[in-house]
Design an enzyme around this catalytic site. Structure first.
Site, short mmCIF file in Angstrom:
data_model
loop_
_atom_site.label_atom_id
_atom_site.label_comp_id
_atom_site.label_asym_id
_atom_site.label_seq_id
_atom_site.Cartn_x
_atom_site.Cartn_y
_atom_site.Cartn_z
N GLN A 1 0.81 -1.21 0.00
CA GLN A 1 0.00 0.00 0.00
C GLN A 1 0.85 1.27 0.00
O GLN A 1 1.99 1.28 0.49
CB GLN A 1 -0.91 0.01 1.22
CG GLN A 1 -1.92 -1.13 1.25
CD GLN A 1 -3.04 -0.97 0.25
OE1 GLN A 1 -3.61 0.11 0.10
NE2 GLN A 1 -3.37 -2.04 -0.46
N ASP B 1 -7.10 -8.56 7.53
CA ASP B 1 -5.91 -8.57 6.66
C ASP B 1 -4.62 -8.84 7.42
O ASP B 1 -3.55 -8.51 6.94
CB ASP B 1 -5.81 -7.22 5.93
CG ASP B 1 -4.86 -7.27 4.75
OD1 ASP B 1 -4.90 -8.25 3.99
OD2 ASP B 1 -4.07 -6.32 4.58
#
Length: 409
Positions: free
Chosen positions: A107, A289
């Site tokens: 990310q 996650d």
């Protein structure tokens, strides 16, 4: 009194004495621990609201030195933190002297060096507060506000295993670009009247930049842990496969926890209970996650599971992903101290406490009301899950006493 009556009376007194010694003293010890849990809860509630104040009148140390000294094997910061506001103020205001692409990962993030040499991780705003992330529970971009909210939830739960996080507004044109590395600078662009960047990461794309409002970008900054505490990465035993049609063993094997208990570091020490604490934490924030986790190196399972990277949270308030709780309902054990804290937070206390804790933050309001409401509903599900376990196995099996002395010497 006849001799026979005296013997019977002495026998009765002896039985009473033994009963008191075996049962009552144990209960007194348990009650003392419960009273300490209650006192700790009241101390936490009294210190929820943290004013971001730069003053450190009682010490010559910098905020960074203070925060570095807080870290011990079982805590990132202590229960009593009068300097917390000063450290967070420094994180949100200190001059940025260098900006680079973030450490490797999937990310977008930036690595910033603040005045005084402190590293922080900057995660930019990608969604409005009321945006709902549809799809899988791990879908979408990282949420910067989720990092802020998760840190304060860590405080409220009494875990103290999440690095410090605070919201911050940065001017990309005047604060970041002049001190950016060529690698980061090469990812800047202008979209309409807004300054944007897309960074370097596995999912970073030039077509999907993060954009400021003009030059001003909202984000979160996470305090980098001291280099003297190197991290070790572990595969989470309840991690997902992330492959459609392929299940992890824990998703189909009802006796999976028994197998985990036979493998290091889950066969002894606090790590399995940390996993269960983390499952509770992740279920509350909606984080599905956590495929890996970090601890300190060479700890042989004794150090804490550090609650890093919580940004895939608070995506959809209407989605309660029960599978996140698998470590809890498959192992059916929980720390007594965790159970007590959760019990104190029911009846709307959790929502109110988190709202108060986040009210000081520069990017407040941090969460929308639906996300705050979801926390209270998820808490009820956790309490119900523990009750199912105690009904099946009994509280003596499910509620595990594990209180470790923490040192900040």
């Amino acid at each position: 009194m006849k001799l026979k009556q005296r013997v019977v009376l002495l026998a009765i007194l002896l039985v009473i004495f033994i009963f008191t010694k075996v049962f009552l003293i144990d209960n007194l010890d348990t009650s003392a621990a419960n009273r300490e849990d209650q006192r700790a809860f009241h101390r936490m509630m009294a210190s929820l609201h943290v004013e971001l104040d730069p003053r450190l009148d009682h010490t010559l140390q910098s905020p960074w030195e203070i925060a570095a000294q807080w870290v011990v094997p079982r805590e990132v910061y202590p229960e009593e933190t009068p300097e917390l506001g000063a450290v967070m103020h420094a994180m949100s205001t200190k001059k940025i002297i260098k900006a680079d692409v973030g450490y490797k990962g999937t990310q977008l993030k930036a690595l910033l060096i603040l005045e005084g040499g402190q590293k922080v991780v900057f995660k930019p705003k990608r969604y409005a507060r009321d945006y709902v992330v549809e799809g899988e529970p791990y879908a979408g971009y990282d949420r910067h506000n989720a990092e802020v909210a998760a840190f304060h939830l860590d405080r409220i739960l009494g875990f103290r295993r999440a690095p410090l996080v605070v919201g911050r507004f940065v001017n990309l044109r005047t604060e970041i670009k002049p001190v950016a590395t060529e690698q980061l600078l090469g990812t800047f662009m202008t979209v309409g009247n807004n300054t944007c960047f897309y960074g370097k990461c596995y999912y970073c794309r030039e077509t999907e930049p993060a954009c400021a409002d003009g030059d001003i970008m909202e984000g979160s900054v996470t305090l980098w842990l001291p280099d003297v505490w190197p991290l070790q990465k572990h595969r989470h035993p309840w991690g997902r496969t992330y492959r459609e049609g392929k299940l992890a063993r824990w998703e189909y094997d009802e006796s999976y926890c028994d197998a985990v208990k036979k493998t290091s570091p889950y066969d002894s020490g606090p790590r399995l209970l940390d996993i269960i604490d983390t499952a509770i934490f992740d279920y509350l924030i909606g984080n599905a996650d956590r495929h890996h986790y970090e601890s300190f190196q060479d700890d042989e399972g004794a150090s804490m599971l550090i609650l890093l990277d919580n940004a895939k949270s608070f995506g959809n308030p209407a989605l309660d992903e029960r599978s996140i709780l698998a470590p809890l309902y498959q192992c059916c054990i929980i720390r007594v101290s965790t159970w007590n804290r959760l019990s104190y937070l029911k009846n709307g206390v959790l929502k109110s406490a988190l709202k108060t804790a986040m009210s000081h933050d520069p990017i407040s309001p941090v969460l929308s009301d639906p996300h705050l409401d979801a926390l209270d509903q998820r808490l009820l599900s956790i309490l119900a899950t523990v009750k199912q376990c105690t009904d099946q196995f009994g509280p003596d099996v499910v509620l595990v006493e594990d209180r470790m002395t923490l040192s900040h010497l």
